[in-house]
Structure formats: structure tokens, C-alpha cells
Enzyme design. Structure first.
Site, PDB file in Angstrom:
ATOM      1  N   TYR A 260       5.687  -5.073  -9.908  1.00  0.00           N
ATOM      2  CA  TYR A 260       4.972  -3.796  -9.911  1.00  0.00           C
ATOM      3  C   TYR A 260       3.782  -3.891 -10.862  1.00  0.00           C
ATOM      4  O   TYR A 260       3.903  -4.446 -11.956  1.00  0.00           O
ATOM      5  CB  TYR A 260       5.887  -2.662 -10.386  1.00  0.00           C
ATOM      6  CG  TYR A 260       6.306  -1.760  -9.255  1.00  0.00           C
ATOM      7  CD1 TYR A 260       5.364  -0.983  -8.596  1.00  0.00           C
ATOM      8  CD2 TYR A 260       7.623  -1.709  -8.834  1.00  0.00           C
ATOM      9  CE1 TYR A 260       5.738  -0.167  -7.544  1.00  0.00           C
ATOM     10  CE2 TYR A 260       7.998  -0.891  -7.780  1.00  0.00           C
ATOM     11  CZ  TYR A 260       7.045  -0.123  -7.135  1.00  0.00           C
ATOM     12  OH  TYR A 260       7.401   0.677  -6.096  1.00  0.00           O
TER      13      TYR A 260
ATOM     14  N   LYS B 299      -8.781  -9.713   9.907  1.00  0.00           N
ATOM     15  CA  LYS B 299      -9.422  -9.892  11.221  1.00  0.00           C
ATOM     16  C   LYS B 299     -10.338 -11.113  11.140  1.00  0.00           C
ATOM     17  O   LYS B 299      -9.857 -12.228  11.019  1.00  0.00           O
ATOM     18  CB  LYS B 299     -10.179  -8.620  11.621  1.00  0.00           C
ATOM     19  CG  LYS B 299      -9.258  -7.410  11.794  1.00  0.00           C
ATOM     20  CD  LYS B 299     -10.001  -6.219  12.335  1.00  0.00           C
ATOM     21  CE  LYS B 299      -9.088  -5.029  12.562  1.00  0.00           C
ATOM     22  NZ  LYS B 299      -8.876  -4.210  11.367  1.00  0.00           N
TER      23      LYS B 299
ATOM     24  N   ASP C  25     -17.738   0.519   7.733  1.00  0.00           N
ATOM     25  CA  ASP C  25     -16.407  -0.073   7.875  1.00  0.00           C
ATOM     26  C   ASP C  25     -16.618  -1.380   8.636  1.00  0.00           C
ATOM     27  O   ASP C  25     -16.780  -1.394   9.848  1.00  0.00           O
ATOM     28  CB  ASP C  25     -15.512   0.898   8.655  1.00  0.00           C
ATOM     29  CG  ASP C  25     -14.162   0.285   8.988  1.00  0.00           C
ATOM     30  OD1 ASP C  25     -13.969  -0.922   8.750  1.00  0.00           O
ATOM     31  OD2 ASP C  25     -13.303   1.023   9.504  1.00  0.00           O
TER      32      ASP C  25
ATOM     33  N   GLU D 156       1.102  -1.036 -11.032  1.00  0.00           N
ATOM     34  CA  GLU D 156       0.239   0.147 -10.839  1.00  0.00           C
ATOM     35  C   GLU D 156      -0.837   0.201 -11.916  1.00  0.00           C
ATOM     36  O   GLU D 156      -0.565  -0.091 -13.083  1.00  0.00           O
ATOM     37  CB  GLU D 156       1.089   1.424 -10.879  1.00  0.00           C
ATOM     38  CG  GLU D 156       1.862   1.627  -9.602  1.00  0.00           C
ATOM     39  CD  GLU D 156       2.848   2.770  -9.669  1.00  0.00           C
ATOM     40  OE1 GLU D 156       2.906   3.468 -10.686  1.00  0.00           O
ATOM     41  OE2 GLU D 156       3.573   2.946  -8.674  1.00  0.00           O
TER      42      GLU D 156
ATOM     43  N   THR E 272     -10.850  -4.665   6.430  1.00  0.00           N
ATOM     44  CA  THR E 272      -9.533  -5.283   6.387  1.00  0.00           C
ATOM     45  C   THR E 272      -9.766  -6.745   6.029  1.00  0.00           C
ATOM     46  O   THR E 272     -10.908  -7.229   6.061  1.00  0.00           O
ATOM     47  CB  THR E 272      -8.812  -5.200   7.749  1.00  0.00           C
ATOM     48  OG1 THR E 272      -9.712  -5.694   8.745  1.00  0.00           O
ATOM     49  CG2 THR E 272      -8.404  -3.793   8.075  1.00  0.00           C
TER      50      THR E 272
ATOM     51  N   ARG F 135      -2.783  -9.260   5.785  1.00  0.00           N
ATOM     52  CA  ARG F 135      -3.014  -7.895   6.283  1.00  0.00           C
ATOM     53  C   ARG F 135      -3.171  -6.981   5.084  1.00  0.00           C
ATOM     54  O   ARG F 135      -2.187  -6.586   4.450  1.00  0.00           O
ATOM     55  CB  ARG F 135      -1.844  -7.442   7.143  1.00  0.00           C
ATOM     56  CG  ARG F 135      -1.680  -8.295   8.373  1.00  0.00           C
ATOM     57  CD  ARG F 135      -0.723  -7.649   9.333  1.00  0.00           C
ATOM     58  NE  ARG F 135      -1.421  -6.676  10.128  1.00  0.00           N
ATOM     59  CZ  ARG F 135      -1.853  -6.900  11.365  1.00  0.00           C
ATOM     60  NH1 ARG F 135      -1.679  -8.079  11.920  1.00  0.00           N
ATOM     61  NH2 ARG F 135      -2.462  -5.965  12.043  1.00  0.00           N
TER      62      ARG F 135
HETATM   63  N1  DSN Z   1      -6.339  -1.504  15.411  1.00  0.00           N
HETATM   64  C1  DSN Z   1      -7.387  -2.394  14.974  1.00  0.00           C
HETATM   65  C2  DSN Z   1      -8.108  -2.990  16.110  1.00  0.00           C
HETATM   66  O1  DSN Z   1      -7.422  -3.513  16.981  1.00  0.00           O
HETATM   67  O2  DSN Z   1      -9.328  -2.993  16.187  1.00  0.00           O
HETATM   68  C3  DSN Z   1      -8.305  -1.756  14.034  1.00  0.00           C
HETATM   69  O3  DSN Z   1      -7.578  -1.189  12.988  1.00  0.00           O
END
Ligand code: DSN
Length: 496
Positions: free
Chosen positions: A88, A271, A242, A90, A268, A277
Site C-alpha cells: 500500500y 494500447k 485523450d 497512498e 492508457t 493495463r
Molecule cells: N474500450 C477501449 C477501446 O476498445 O477503444 C477504449 O477504452
């Protein structure tokens, strides 16, 4: 002395553990060499281990074309499975609510400095929070940190390729927290699938949002940051990018960087960045005129204690090691290859008579119009699944329903991580084309055939079985970045 050396060495060999306990040594060698993966899960939970083995085989034997997925590295997986998951922490580096944080502080510091370096950001101008659990919590933290409840936002509409968290609602329901707690007016793509910046400008001038959001889940073109920045300056509103889908390509310098235009940027990390993730939020410490902002405190507070509890330190370690990869010279080659592969696949598909929204791509995504083939995206997704090609159905311009959309989204990040190059795109396109032909044969003259009826024909379709075998044999020629070939239990077929 030398002549006594040899007999002594031979003697020591006969008394060595190899000679005395050969089976043990061989066993240890085998277990270390070929079974480093899942050994403990197999022991304590064989039922679960079996499911994971099947998933590994599915990934290895399939063509992964889901645009938001990628295959991460063994180093990332090791961080995720490390002792850091126990801790932990925080708070922020150097000011935590728990003891024993001296080592995790080091982890988070590394993650932050590399996350800034990956996008060539000056730490006196930009800061980054690496604690968001993923992209949706990161976006909510941006709103909580920089807006008041019911402030107005404008994002790309979901059916136009935007994301749920950019203010999505339907006429009947506010779907996302971003539309429940903030007032949202979407902008759209035009019939060519390109953002209608004129509409955005016209409506923003009337609506006067506090924040305009750029970025999308299913959009194939780069953004006109200059124009939207000028609009934000005129309206005195914030520009939030984003970049979840395209962050890896931005870091690899194959797409324009949003940082010189945006006030805040989220992403994120799994990707196109190919990490764990998780999510990150970049915020301006100084505005574009060099004046200090208060964004750092507001964003950090919004993440914790506003929305989250303890950061997942194993994930943050995985971000750190992935950002090291992103900072390496090889990353640019990867990013370029992703784009080259997507553009090559697009060209081949067009040459085979297919229609792509916007006519191609600038990034890793292709949006395939299956409506013109008389097939719903849902049917195409299902038939591709049946031959172990993973994609997702997607709305395209003109769609009336998100339940039966008219398109398919394809993305090239994951296959590129397995070493696919342009010449492999010919085979990928041919597999897609053959699946379409089978789908059209099944459907015959009855385009209205229900999805369940359509799927029910699959088990008895020999052409589908043959195509699946070919797809799987082809895919299995490429390595997986996440595990060794020897870790895969079902190399030659997944039991049903
Ligand atoms: N759900 C994701 C996507 O497939 O683009 C984005 O968060």
C-alpha cells in the site's frame, strides 16, 4: 602442478551433484527451462490454470486485430506478478500515508521521469500522475480535478468514434459518469469519417464549454490541434487530449504531438504503448505563456483521495519498465511499423474492393465499412472470431444503431508486436476476404438472417474449419512477446 590438476578435476566431477543425483539435476533443468509459467497456479488451481493455458494458445494461434489490444513484454508481466502487488502506498512520492514505502517511492519516481522523457517533456513545464487504474478513471480524474459538477464539455460522439468517457449519452439515458455529472454536447465526424471541425466550432461558440476533448477510440486520422487550440483560446476553455489509442505512435513521432497545444493529456498504457493495463495523466505545470498553474495539486487530489485508494505499485513498476522501452531508439521503428502495416493492410483491402472510412488511416486503426457488403459488423465480428481472428464491431458514419453497427474496427499494434511486416498484410487481407465470402454464402439472399441463426451454422461449415486451421498455422509462425513457445500448452490446437 598442472599434471595433478586433471585427475583432481575428474575426481571432483564424480563427487559432483550431477553424478550423484542426475535425475534431480535433469528435473531442475527441465523445470527451469520449460515450465517457468503458471507452475504455481497449476499446482494450487489447475482449473484456472487450464483456462489461462487456453487463452495463451488462443493469443498465439490467432490474429489479434482489436485496435485497443497489444502484447506486452515479459518484463512487464514480471513486474505485474512481483512482490510490489503487496504494498500500500497512498499518497505521493515522499509523502505517503503508510510506512515501508522507500522502495516503491523509487519505482514511482522512475515511472514518472520516464513517462515524461517518453514524450520529450520538460519536467518544469509538465507533470504526470501515474496512479490511475486505467483510462476511464484517468479521464474522470481530469474532470473532477479541473471542472465543477455540471460544467460543460464537448467530446467526439461515441457513434462517431469517440469514447464513452467523453460525455456520452443517448436521448433516453446519460450513459457515462462524464454525462451524469457534467453537461455534454458532442461533436461528430462528417460522412467521410473526418471530424467536422466547422460543426465543433459553430456549436462550441454557442455552447461555450469549459473543456473540449480530443481523442477517440475509433478514429483513423490525426487531429487538427492548431485549430482546436485557437478555438479554446477564443472561448477561454481547456483543451484535453485523450491520447489512449495513439500514445505509442505519438511517442514514436509518427503522429503529431498534442503537448504543445493541450492543457491536460491522458492515456492508457496498454494500447499502442504496449505496457500494463493502467492510466496516466499529464498536466501543465506552467501554462503556454509560462505562468504557473495549479493543475498538479488538483489532478493529484482528484486521483487520490478523490477517486482512488492505494495505487497499484506492481502496475506502476510495469509502467516504468515499459516507458524505458518507449524511450529506446527501437521504439520509433515499432511505431513506424505499426503505421506502415495499417496503411499497407488498408491499401490491399481497398484494392480488393473494400471500403474504409476516411479512405485509409494515419494511425494504427482501420474502420471497415461492412454495411456496403450487406453484412452487419456483428456478423463479421462473429465469423472472424470463428476463424480465430479477433476484431470488434463498430459504428460507422450513418449508423442508426450501436447494437447492429455497419462496420468493423481493425488495429495493427498487436500483430506488429509479434513481428508482422507489410508483406504479411497480404495474408491477413486474404484471410479477412475469405471469411467475408463464407459469411455471404451463409447469409445467401437473406441479409435479414438473425445473428443467432447465422452463428448456428458455423459448427457444420467445413470451409470455416479449414480457414481457421490456416489462420492458426500462419499465426503460430510468429513469436509472442509475452511468453516463450515452450510455455504454450496447446501449440497445435485448443481442446473444445
Ligand atoms: N474500450 C477501449 C477501446 O476498445 O477503444 C477504449 O477504452
Amino acid at each position: 602442478m598442472k599434471c595433478f590438476g586433471k585427475p583432481l578435476n575428474i575426481l571432483s566431477f564424480f563427487f559432483s551433484p550431477i553424478f550423484l543425483f542426475p535425475s534431480r539435476i535433469v528435473f531442475r533443468y527441465t523445470s527451469l527451462h520449460s515450465m517457468p509459467y503458471l507452475t504455481e497456479v497449476e499446482k494450487v488451481d489447475p482449473e484456472l490454470a487450464e483456462i489461462i493455458h487456453r487463452e495463451m494458445a488462443r493469443e498465439y494461434r490467432g490474429l489479434e486485430l482489436i485496435a485497443s489490444e497489444n502484447f506486452t513484454s515479459k518484463a512487464v508481466l514480471e513486474c505485474l506478478g512481483s512482490a510490489l502487488t503487496n504494498k500500500y502506498a497512498e499518497g505521493e512520492v515522499g509523502s505517503r500515508y503508510y510506512g515501508g514505502t522507500e522502495f516503491v517511492d523509487g519505482v514511482e519516481k522512475l515511472a514518472k521521469s520516464r513517462a515524461l522523457e517518453a514524450f520529450k517533456l520538460n519536467p518544469s513545464e509538465w507533470g504526470v500522475n501515474v496512479q490511475p487504474y486505467s483510462g476511464s478513471p484517468a479521464n474522470l480524474a481530469v474532470y473532477v480535478g479541473l471542472l465543477q459538477p455540471h460544467d460543460r464539455i464537448m467530446g467526439l460522439d461515441l457513434p462517431s468514434g469517440g469514447h464513452l468517457t467523453h460525455g456520452f449519452y443517448t436521448p433516453k439515458k446519460r450513459i457515462s459518469a462524464s454525462s451524469l455529472f457534467y453537461e455534454s454536447l458532442p461533436y461528430h465526424v462528417n460522412e467521410d469519417g473526418v471530424i467536422d471541425y466547422d460543426e465543433l466550432e459553430r456549436n462550441a461558440t454557442i455552447y461555450r464549454p469549459k473543456m473540449i476533448i480530443l481523442g477517440a477510440s475509433a478514429y483513423t486520422r490525426d487531429y487538427d490541434y492548431e485549430r482546436v487550440r485557437a478555438l479554446c483560446d477564443k472561448l477561454e476553455c481547456l483543451l484535453f487530449m485523450d491520447m489512449a489509442h495513439t500514445a505509442g505512435l505519438i511517442a514514436g513521432e509518427v503522429l503529431k504531438s498534442p503537448f504543445q497545444y493541450a492543457d491536460v493529456v491522458s492515456t492508457t498504457t496498454h494500447k499502442s504503448l504496449r505496457g500494463p493495463r493502467a492510466g496516466m495523466i499529464y498536466f501543465r505545470k506552467t501554462d503556454r505563456n509560462g505562468n504557473a498553474t495549479d493543475f498538479e495539486g488538483r489532478i493529484n487530489q482528484a486521483v487520490f483521495p478523490g477517486l482512488q485508494g492505494g495505487p497499484h505499485m506492481n502496475n506502476i513498476a510495469a509502467i516504468a519498465t515499459q516507458m524505458k522501452d518507449v524511450c529506446s531508439p527501437a521504439w520509433k521503428e515499432y511505431a513506424k511499423q505499426v503505421q506502415v502495416n495499417a496503411q499497407a493492410l488498408g491499401k490491399i483491402m481497398i484494392s480488393k474492393g473494400h471500403t474504409l472510412i476516411s479512405g485509409g488511416t494515419d494511425n494504427h486503426i482501420l474502420l471497415w465499412n461492412t454495411r456496403v457488403l450487406n453484412l452487419t459488423g456483428s456478423k463479421v465480428e462473429k465469423i472472424l472470431d470463428a476463424v480465430n481472428i479477433s476484431t470488434n464491431k463498430n459504428t460507422i458514419p450513418g449508423d442508426k444503431s450501436a447494437i447492429t453497427p455497419g462496420g468493423i474496427r481493425l488495429g495493427l499494434c498487436a500483430l506488429t508486436s509479434r513481428g508482422f511486416v507489410e508483406k504479411d498484410m497480404e495474408a491477413v487481407a486474404t484471410f479477412l476476404e475469405r471469411a467475408i465470402q463464407i459469411a455471404l454464402e451463409i447469409q445467401g439472399e437473406t441479409a435479414s438472417m438473425k445473428l443467432a441463426e447465422f452463428i448456428a451454422t458455423f459448427p457444420s461449415n467445413d470451409k470455416l474449419a479449414a480457414l481457421r486451421k490456416e489462420v492458426e498455422e500462419f499465426s503460430a509462425k510468429f513469436d509472442m512477446p509475452s511468453f516463450n513457445g515452450s510455455d504454450i500448452k496447446y501449440k497445435n490446437g485448443i481442446p473444445h
